[in-house]
Design a protein around this motif. Structure first.
Motif, PDB file in Angstrom:
ATOM      1  N   LYS A  91       0.839  -1.205   0.000  1.00  5.73           N
ATOM      2  CA  LYS A  91       0.000   0.000   0.000  1.00  5.73           C
ATOM      3  C   LYS A  91       0.869   1.249   0.000  1.00  5.73           C
ATOM      4  O   LYS A  91       0.596   2.210  -0.731  1.00  5.73           O
ATOM      5  CB  LYS A  91      -0.935  -0.002   1.207  1.00  5.73           C
ATOM      6  N   ASP A  92       1.921   1.247   0.843  1.00  9.79           N
ATOM      7  CA  ASP A  92       2.826   2.401   0.884  1.00  9.79           C
ATOM      8  C   ASP A  92       3.523   2.597  -0.456  1.00  9.79           C
ATOM      9  O   ASP A  92       3.663   3.723  -0.935  1.00  9.79           O
ATOM     10  CB  ASP A  92       3.869   2.232   1.998  1.00  9.79           C
ATOM     11  N   ALA A  93       3.967   1.501  -1.067  1.00 12.24           N
ATOM     12  CA  ALA A  93       4.647   1.590  -2.365  1.00 12.24           C
ATOM     13  C   ALA A  93       3.729   2.229  -3.407  1.00 12.24           C
ATOM     14  O   ALA A  93       4.160   3.114  -4.168  1.00 12.24           O
ATOM     15  CB  ALA A  93       5.107   0.201  -2.815  1.00 12.24           C
ATOM     16  N   LEU A  94       2.488   1.805  -3.447  1.00 12.67           N
ATOM     17  CA  LEU A  94       1.527   2.390  -4.388  1.00 12.67           C
ATOM     18  C   LEU A  94       1.335   3.877  -4.100  1.00 12.67           C
ATOM     19  O   LEU A  94       1.270   4.691  -5.030  1.00 12.67           O
ATOM     20  CB  LEU A  94       0.193   1.649  -4.327  1.00 12.67           C
ATOM     21  N   LYS A  95       1.275   4.223  -2.837  1.00 15.40           N
ATOM     22  CA  LYS A  95       1.118   5.629  -2.440  1.00 15.40           C
ATOM     23  C   LYS A  95       2.298   6.470  -2.929  1.00 15.40           C
ATOM     24  O   LYS A  95       2.126   7.619  -3.320  1.00 15.40           O
ATOM     25  CB  LYS A  95       0.977   5.710  -0.915  1.00 15.40           C
ATOM     26  N   TYR A  96       3.493   5.893  -2.945  1.00 12.34           N
ATOM     27  CA  TYR A  96       4.688   6.610  -3.397  1.00 12.34           C
ATOM     28  C   TYR A  96       4.869   6.581  -4.914  1.00 12.34           C
ATOM     29  O   TYR A  96       5.846   7.104  -5.429  1.00 12.34           O
ATOM     30  CB  TYR A  96       5.944   6.048  -2.733  1.00 12.34           C
ATOM     31  N   GLY A  97       3.954   5.948  -5.626  1.00 19.10           N
ATOM     32  CA  GLY A  97       4.010   5.959  -7.074  1.00 19.10           C
ATOM     33  C   GLY A  97       4.483   4.673  -7.729  1.00 19.10           C
ATOM     34  O   GLY A  97       4.638   4.619  -8.952  1.00 19.10           O
ATOM     35  N   GLU A  98       4.713   3.640  -6.918  1.00 18.49           N
ATOM     36  CA  GLU A  98       5.082   2.341  -7.490  1.00 18.49           C
ATOM     37  C   GLU A  98       3.903   1.817  -8.293  1.00 18.49           C
ATOM     38  O   GLU A  98       2.748   2.139  -8.003  1.00 18.49           O
ATOM     39  CB  GLU A  98       5.450   1.355  -6.373  1.00 18.49           C
ATOM     40  N   THR A  99       4.189   1.015  -9.323  1.00 16.80           N
ATOM     41  CA  THR A  99       3.104   0.478 -10.147  1.00 16.80           C
ATOM     42  C   THR A  99       2.668  -0.895  -9.627  1.00 16.80           C
ATOM     43  O   THR A  99       3.475  -1.646  -9.070  1.00 16.80           O
ATOM     44  CB  THR A  99       3.541   0.330 -11.614  1.00 16.80           C
ATOM     45  N   ALA A 100       1.415  -1.185  -9.855  1.00 22.46           N
ATOM     46  CA  ALA A 100       0.889  -2.499  -9.477  1.00 22.46           C
ATOM     47  C   ALA A 100       1.631  -3.594 -10.249  1.00 22.46           C
ATOM     48  O   ALA A 100       1.955  -4.648  -9.684  1.00 22.46           O
ATOM     49  CB  ALA A 100      -0.611  -2.564  -9.748  1.00 22.46           C
ATOM     50  N   GLN A 101       1.933  -3.349 -11.499  1.00 20.25           N
ATOM     51  CA  GLN A 101       2.614  -4.357 -12.310  1.00 20.25           C
ATOM     52  C   GLN A 101       3.949  -4.755 -11.688  1.00 20.25           C
ATOM     53  O   GLN A 101       4.268  -5.944 -11.580  1.00 20.25           O
ATOM     54  CB  GLN A 101       2.842  -3.847 -13.739  1.00 20.25           C
ATOM     55  N   ARG A 102       4.745  -3.780 -11.268  1.00 16.49           N
ATOM     56  CA  ARG A 102       6.046  -4.100 -10.670  1.00 16.49           C
ATOM     57  C   ARG A 102       5.870  -4.832  -9.340  1.00 16.49           C
ATOM     58  O   ARG A 102       6.630  -5.739  -9.028  1.00 16.49           O
ATOM     59  CB  ARG A 102       6.888  -2.835 -10.501  1.00 16.49           C
ATOM     60  N   LEU A 103       4.861  -4.467  -8.572  1.00 12.45           N
ATOM     61  CA  LEU A 103       4.606  -5.174  -7.316  1.00 12.45           C
ATOM     62  C   LEU A 103       4.174  -6.614  -7.587  1.00 12.45           C
ATOM     63  O   LEU A 103       4.602  -7.530  -6.893  1.00 12.45           O
ATOM     64  CB  LEU A 103       3.560  -4.444  -6.482  1.00 12.45           C
ATOM     65  N   PHE A 104       3.332  -6.807  -8.603  1.00 12.94           N
ATOM     66  CA  PHE A 104       2.898  -8.161  -8.944  1.00 12.94           C
ATOM     67  C   PHE A 104       4.071  -9.034  -9.378  1.00 12.94           C
ATOM     68  O   PHE A 104       4.075 -10.245  -9.150  1.00 12.94           O
ATOM     69  CB  PHE A 104       1.857  -8.153 -10.080  1.00 12.94           C
ATOM     70  N   LEU A 105       5.063  -8.422 -10.004  1.00 15.72           N
ATOM     71  CA  LEU A 105       6.208  -9.169 -10.536  1.00 15.72           C
ATOM     72  C   LEU A 105       7.439  -9.134  -9.629  1.00 15.72           C
ATOM     73  O   LEU A 105       8.487  -9.662 -10.001  1.00 15.72           O
ATOM     74  CB  LEU A 105       6.578  -8.630 -11.922  1.00 15.72           C
ATOM     75  N   LEU A 106       7.304  -8.576  -8.458  1.00 15.99           N
ATOM     76  CA  LEU A 106       8.463  -8.388  -7.594  1.00 15.99           C
ATOM     77  C   LEU A 106       9.168  -9.690  -7.245  1.00 15.99           C
ATOM     78  O   LEU A 106      10.398  -9.755  -7.218  1.00 15.99           O
ATOM     79  CB  LEU A 106       8.060  -7.640  -6.318  1.00 15.99           C
TER      80      LEU A 106
END
Length: 146
Positions: free
Chosen positions: A56-71
């Protein structure tokens, strides 16, 4: 799952950990780099509470869902920069310290790409999230439903 002791209640060591966490805010690591470290270590440690918080914090800072899904498959994609890939390699090796620790190969790459202060910051960020993971898992911190 039953909750356990509230380690945060009137705990000097917990307050010291909060201070450690706050000191990491003054490093040269970007918010995205810190959240990648926190999320990847939490994936490895299977800490649902921390995964929920840090994605949630990463998304708030501008991280993309795609990169989180593929982390967890970061090696298989070009979505991460060279710096991020090295930070993720360090995160995996330090989190799984009993396997090989931070290898000479990874450390050498880091020393070529980062200055000493950045390496210190990366190591401390990794160590800190691993402490938080252990507290959350041990005390059965629960993800709140939304």
């Amino acid at each position: 799952m039953n909750s356990r002791v509230n380690i945060a209640a009137n705990s000097a060591p917990y307050k010291a950990m909060i201070n450690l966490e706050m000191s990491l805010q003054t490093t040269s690591l970007t918010n995205i780099q810190k959240e990648l470290i926190k999320t990847r270590a939490s994936q490895i440690n299977q800490c649902a509470f921390c995964l929920d918080m840090h994605t949630k914090d990463a998304l708030k800072y501008g991280e993309t869902a795609q990169r989180l899904f593929l982390l967890n498959a970061w090696r298989e994609t070009d979505l991460f920069t060279e710096e991020e890939k090295l930070i993720l390699a360090m995160t995996e090796e330090i989190t799984q310290i009993s396997q090989n620790g931070l290898t000479d190969e990874t450390y050498e790459k880091a020393s070529k790409l980062f200055d000493e202060e950045k390496i210190k910051s990366i190591i401390m960020a990794i160590v800190t999230i691993n402490m938080w993971n252990r507290i959350a898992i041990t005390t059965h911190l629960q993800v709140s439903k939304q």
